[in-house]
Write a protein that holds these residues in place. Structure first.
Motif, PDB file in Angstrom:
ATOM      1  N   PRO A  70      52.336  44.735  37.426  1.00 25.18           N
ATOM      2  CA  PRO A  70      53.751  45.009  37.158  1.00 25.18           C
ATOM      3  C   PRO A  70      54.230  46.216  37.965  1.00 25.18           C
ATOM      4  CG  PRO A  70      52.519  44.734  35.110  1.00 25.18           C
ATOM      5  CD  PRO A  70      51.518  44.783  36.218  1.00 25.18           C
ATOM      6  N   PRO A  71      55.431  46.132  38.525  1.00 24.75           N
ATOM      7  CA  PRO A  71      55.952  47.258  39.320  1.00 24.75           C
ATOM      8  C   PRO A  71      55.938  48.584  38.567  1.00 24.75           C
ATOM      9  CG  PRO A  71      57.324  45.336  39.638  1.00 24.75           C
ATOM     10  CD  PRO A  71      56.338  44.989  38.546  1.00 24.75           C
ATOM     11  N   ALA A  72      56.238  48.568  37.274  1.00 20.83           N
ATOM     12  CA  ALA A  72      56.243  49.821  36.497  1.00 20.83           C
ATOM     13  C   ALA A  72      54.858  50.451  36.467  1.00 20.83           C
ATOM     14  CB  ALA A  72      56.744  49.561  35.085  1.00 20.83           C
ATOM     15  N   LEU A  73      53.812  49.631  36.403  1.00 21.26           N
ATOM     16  CA  LEU A  73      52.448  50.152  36.403  1.00 21.26           C
ATOM     17  C   LEU A  73      52.109  50.736  37.767  1.00 21.26           C
ATOM     18  CD1 LEU A  73      49.671  50.580  35.124  1.00 21.26           C
ATOM     19  CD2 LEU A  73      49.114  48.220  35.763  1.00 21.26           C
ATOM     20  N   ARG A  74      52.464  50.026  38.829  1.00 19.33           N
ATOM     21  CA  ARG A  74      52.202  50.543  40.182  1.00 19.33           C
ATOM     22  C   ARG A  74      52.941  51.855  40.405  1.00 19.33           C
ATOM     23  NH1 ARG A  74      53.045  44.873  42.784  1.00 19.33           N
ATOM     24  NH2 ARG A  74      55.141  45.710  42.807  1.00 19.33           N
ATOM     25  N   ASP A  75      54.188  51.935  39.920  1.00 14.97           N
ATOM     26  CA  ASP A  75      54.958  53.173  40.064  1.00 14.97           C
ATOM     27  C   ASP A  75      54.310  54.320  39.305  1.00 14.97           C
ATOM     28  OD1 ASP A  75      56.772  51.732  41.578  1.00 14.97           O
ATOM     29  OD2 ASP A  75      58.273  51.580  39.972  1.00 14.97           O
ATOM     30  N   LYS A  76      53.825  54.032  38.094  1.00 16.53           N
ATOM     31  CA  LYS A  76      53.196  55.078  37.277  1.00 16.53           C
ATOM     32  C   LYS A  76      51.916  55.576  37.951  1.00 16.53           C
ATOM     33  CE  LYS A  76      54.543  56.505  34.036  1.00 16.53           C
ATOM     34  NZ  LYS A  76      55.320  57.744  33.784  1.00 16.53           N
ATOM     35  N   ILE A  77      51.138  54.671  38.523  1.00 18.64           N
ATOM     36  CA  ILE A  77      49.919  55.066  39.227  1.00 18.64           C
ATOM     37  C   ILE A  77      50.273  55.902  40.455  1.00 18.64           C
ATOM     38  CG2 ILE A  77      47.973  54.186  40.586  1.00 18.64           C
ATOM     39  CD1 ILE A  77      47.807  51.893  38.502  1.00 18.64           C
ATOM     40  N   ALA A  78      51.287  55.479  41.196  1.00 11.80           N
ATOM     41  CA  ALA A  78      51.717  56.233  42.379  1.00 11.80           C
ATOM     42  C   ALA A  78      52.195  57.634  41.985  1.00 11.80           C
ATOM     43  CB  ALA A  78      52.821  55.476  43.109  1.00 11.80           C
ATOM     44  N   GLU A  79      52.868  57.721  40.840  1.00 12.20           N
ATOM     45  CA  GLU A  79      53.360  59.014  40.350  1.00 12.20           C
ATOM     46  C   GLU A  79      52.219  60.003  40.142  1.00 12.20           C
ATOM     47  OE1 GLU A  79      55.235  60.589  36.148  1.00 12.20           O
ATOM     48  OE2 GLU A  79      55.778  58.573  36.825  1.00 12.20           O
ATOM     49  N   HIS A  80      51.073  59.495  39.730  1.00  9.87           N
ATOM     50  CA  HIS A  80      49.932  60.361  39.425  1.00  9.87           C
ATOM     51  C   HIS A  80      48.821  60.266  40.472  1.00  9.87           C
ATOM     52  CE1 HIS A  80      51.676  61.349  35.596  1.00  9.87           C
ATOM     53  NE2 HIS A  80      51.743  60.078  35.260  1.00  9.87           N
ATOM     54  N   GLN A  81      49.149  59.772  41.663  1.00  9.99           N
ATOM     55  CA  GLN A  81      48.152  59.559  42.703  1.00  9.99           C
ATOM     56  C   GLN A  81      47.379  60.846  43.030  1.00  9.99           C
ATOM     57  OE1 GLN A  81      49.690  57.914  46.314  1.00  9.99           O
ATOM     58  NE2 GLN A  81      47.681  57.643  47.197  1.00  9.99           N
ATOM     59  N   ALA A  82      48.055  61.972  43.077  1.00  9.59           N
ATOM     60  CA  ALA A  82      47.391  63.235  43.401  1.00  9.59           C
ATOM     61  C   ALA A  82      46.331  63.586  42.360  1.00  9.59           C
ATOM     62  CB  ALA A  82      48.419  64.360  43.517  1.00  9.59           C
ATOM     63  N   VAL A  83      46.611  63.310  41.099  1.00 11.10           N
ATOM     64  CA  VAL A  83      45.650  63.605  40.031  1.00 11.10           C
ATOM     65  C   VAL A  83      44.425  62.694  40.160  1.00 11.10           C
ATOM     66  CG1 VAL A  83      45.273  63.655  37.533  1.00 11.10           C
ATOM     67  CG2 VAL A  83      47.448  64.425  38.494  1.00 11.10           C
ATOM     68  N   PHE A  84      44.658  61.402  40.465  1.00  5.68           N
ATOM     69  CA  PHE A  84      43.536  60.479  40.627  1.00  5.68           C
ATOM     70  C   PHE A  84      42.673  60.866  41.828  1.00  5.68           C
ATOM     71  CE2 PHE A  84      46.499  57.397  38.427  1.00  5.68           C
ATOM     72  CZ  PHE A  84      45.852  57.517  37.216  1.00  5.68           C
ATOM     73  N   LEU A  85      43.315  61.264  42.923  1.00  9.30           N
ATOM     74  CA  LEU A  85      42.562  61.688  44.102  1.00  9.30           C
ATOM     75  C   LEU A  85      41.755  62.938  43.793  1.00  9.30           C
ATOM     76  CD1 LEU A  85      41.804  61.434  47.057  1.00  9.30           C
ATOM     77  CD2 LEU A  85      43.900  62.691  47.624  1.00  9.30           C
TER      78      LEU A  85
ATOM     79  N   ARG B  40      43.275  67.767  29.419  1.00 10.04           N
ATOM     80  CA  ARG B  40      44.501  67.366  28.706  1.00 10.04           C
ATOM     81  C   ARG B  40      45.425  66.573  29.622  1.00 10.04           C
ATOM     82  NH1 ARG B  40      46.225  72.473  24.909  1.00 10.04           N
ATOM     83  NH2 ARG B  40      44.263  72.537  23.779  1.00 10.04           N
ATOM     84  N   ARG B  41      45.559  67.045  30.857  1.00 11.00           N
ATOM     85  CA  ARG B  41      46.409  66.329  31.815  1.00 11.00           C
ATOM     86  C   ARG B  41      45.840  64.935  32.081  1.00 11.00           C
ATOM     87  NH1 ARG B  41      47.808  68.122  37.988  1.00 11.00           N
ATOM     88  NH2 ARG B  41      49.457  66.602  38.321  1.00 11.00           N
ATOM     89  N   TRP B  42      44.536  64.858  32.332  1.00 11.45           N
ATOM     90  CA  TRP B  42      43.876  63.581  32.605  1.00 11.45           C
ATOM     91  C   TRP B  42      44.056  62.615  31.426  1.00 11.45           C
ATOM     92  CZ3 TRP B  42      42.011  60.930  36.527  1.00 11.45           C
ATOM     93  CH2 TRP B  42      41.183  59.840  36.267  1.00 11.45           C
ATOM     94  N   ASP B  43      43.770  63.083  30.219  1.00 10.51           N
ATOM     95  CA  ASP B  43      43.902  62.235  29.038  1.00 10.51           C
ATOM     96  C   ASP B  43      45.341  61.742  28.860  1.00 10.51           C
ATOM     97  OD1 ASP B  43      41.232  62.541  28.509  1.00 10.51           O
ATOM     98  OD2 ASP B  43      41.506  63.935  26.842  1.00 10.51           O
ATOM     99  N   GLY B  44      46.306  62.624  29.099  1.00 12.72           N
ATOM    100  CA  GLY B  44      47.702  62.239  28.969  1.00 12.72           C
ATOM    101  C   GLY B  44      48.076  61.114  29.914  1.00 12.72           C
TER     102      GLY B  44
ATOM    103  N   GLU C 114      49.201  57.273  29.024  1.00 15.50           N
ATOM    104  CA  GLU C 114      50.422  56.685  29.575  1.00 15.50           C
ATOM    105  C   GLU C 114      50.128  55.318  30.177  1.00 15.50           C
ATOM    106  OE1 GLU C 114      53.099  58.810  32.257  1.00 15.50           O
ATOM    107  OE2 GLU C 114      52.204  60.672  31.517  1.00 15.50           O
ATOM    108  N   LEU C 115      49.063  55.233  30.953  1.00 13.74           N
ATOM    109  CA  LEU C 115      48.706  53.962  31.581  1.00 13.74           C
ATOM    110  C   LEU C 115      48.296  52.930  30.540  1.00 13.74           C
ATOM    111  CD1 LEU C 115      46.769  55.232  34.715  1.00 13.74           C
ATOM    112  CD2 LEU C 115      49.085  54.285  34.620  1.00 13.74           C
ATOM    113  N   SER C 116      47.634  53.366  29.499  1.00 11.90           N
ATOM    114  CA  SER C 116      47.258  52.448  28.420  1.00 11.90           C
ATOM    115  C   SER C 116      48.494  51.819  27.798  1.00 11.90           C
ATOM    116  CB  SER C 116      46.450  53.176  27.344  1.00 11.90           C
ATOM    117  OG  SER C 116      45.228  53.618  27.858  1.00 11.90           O
ATOM    118  N   ASP C 117      49.547  52.610  27.638  1.00  9.91           N
ATOM    119  CA  ASP C 117      50.794  52.076  27.090  1.00  9.91           C
ATOM    120  C   ASP C 117      51.382  50.990  28.000  1.00  9.91           C
ATOM    121  OD1 ASP C 117      50.580  53.785  24.940  1.00  9.91           O
ATOM    122  OD2 ASP C 117      51.982  55.274  25.761  1.00  9.91           O
ATOM    123  N   PHE C 118      51.236  51.163  29.307  1.00  7.45           N
ATOM    124  CA  PHE C 118      51.771  50.173  30.242  1.00  7.45           C
ATOM    125  C   PHE C 118      51.004  48.857  30.191  1.00  7.45           C
ATOM    126  CE2 PHE C 118      55.216  51.640  32.862  1.00  7.45           C
ATOM    127  CZ  PHE C 118      55.239  52.995  32.625  1.00  7.45           C
TER     128      PHE C 118
END
Length: 85
Positions: A10-25, A43-47, A51-55
């Motif tokens: 879903p586009p919303a999921l891809r957008d959410k992942i892109a939003e947090h790309q720096a944290v994942f990297l 705390r940031r990671w868990d949050g 968020e992704l779980s909700d998506f």
């Protein structure tokens, strides 16, 4: 949604992942570099994970296999469903 094909997500999921790309990297680099480049912020990671779980909550996982299936195995599962080995 095909897990290994991001174009089906879903586009919303891809957008959410892109939003947090720096944290994942940053997290990936922490796992491969010693010493890690930044301190871990749990705390940031868990949050972000929550968020992704909700998506993905509205979607049902129809099947998962930890190894590559043959074309015949895939056809059997599609026609007869999963079964015990």
């Amino acid at each position: 949604m095909v897990l290994n094909d991001e174009s089906t997500w879903p586009p919303a999921l891809r957008d959410k992942i892109a939003e947090h790309q720096a944290v994942f990297l940053d997290h990936e680099l922490r796992c491969t570099r010693h010493p890690p480049p930044t301190p871990f912020n749990g705390r940031r990671w868990d949050g972000i994970i929550f968020e992704l779980s909700d998506f993905v909550e509205p979607y049902t996982l129809h099947g998962y296999h930890c190894t590559r299936l043959t074309d015949g195995e895939i056809a059997d599962i599609k026609s007869e469903g999963m079964g015990l080995p």
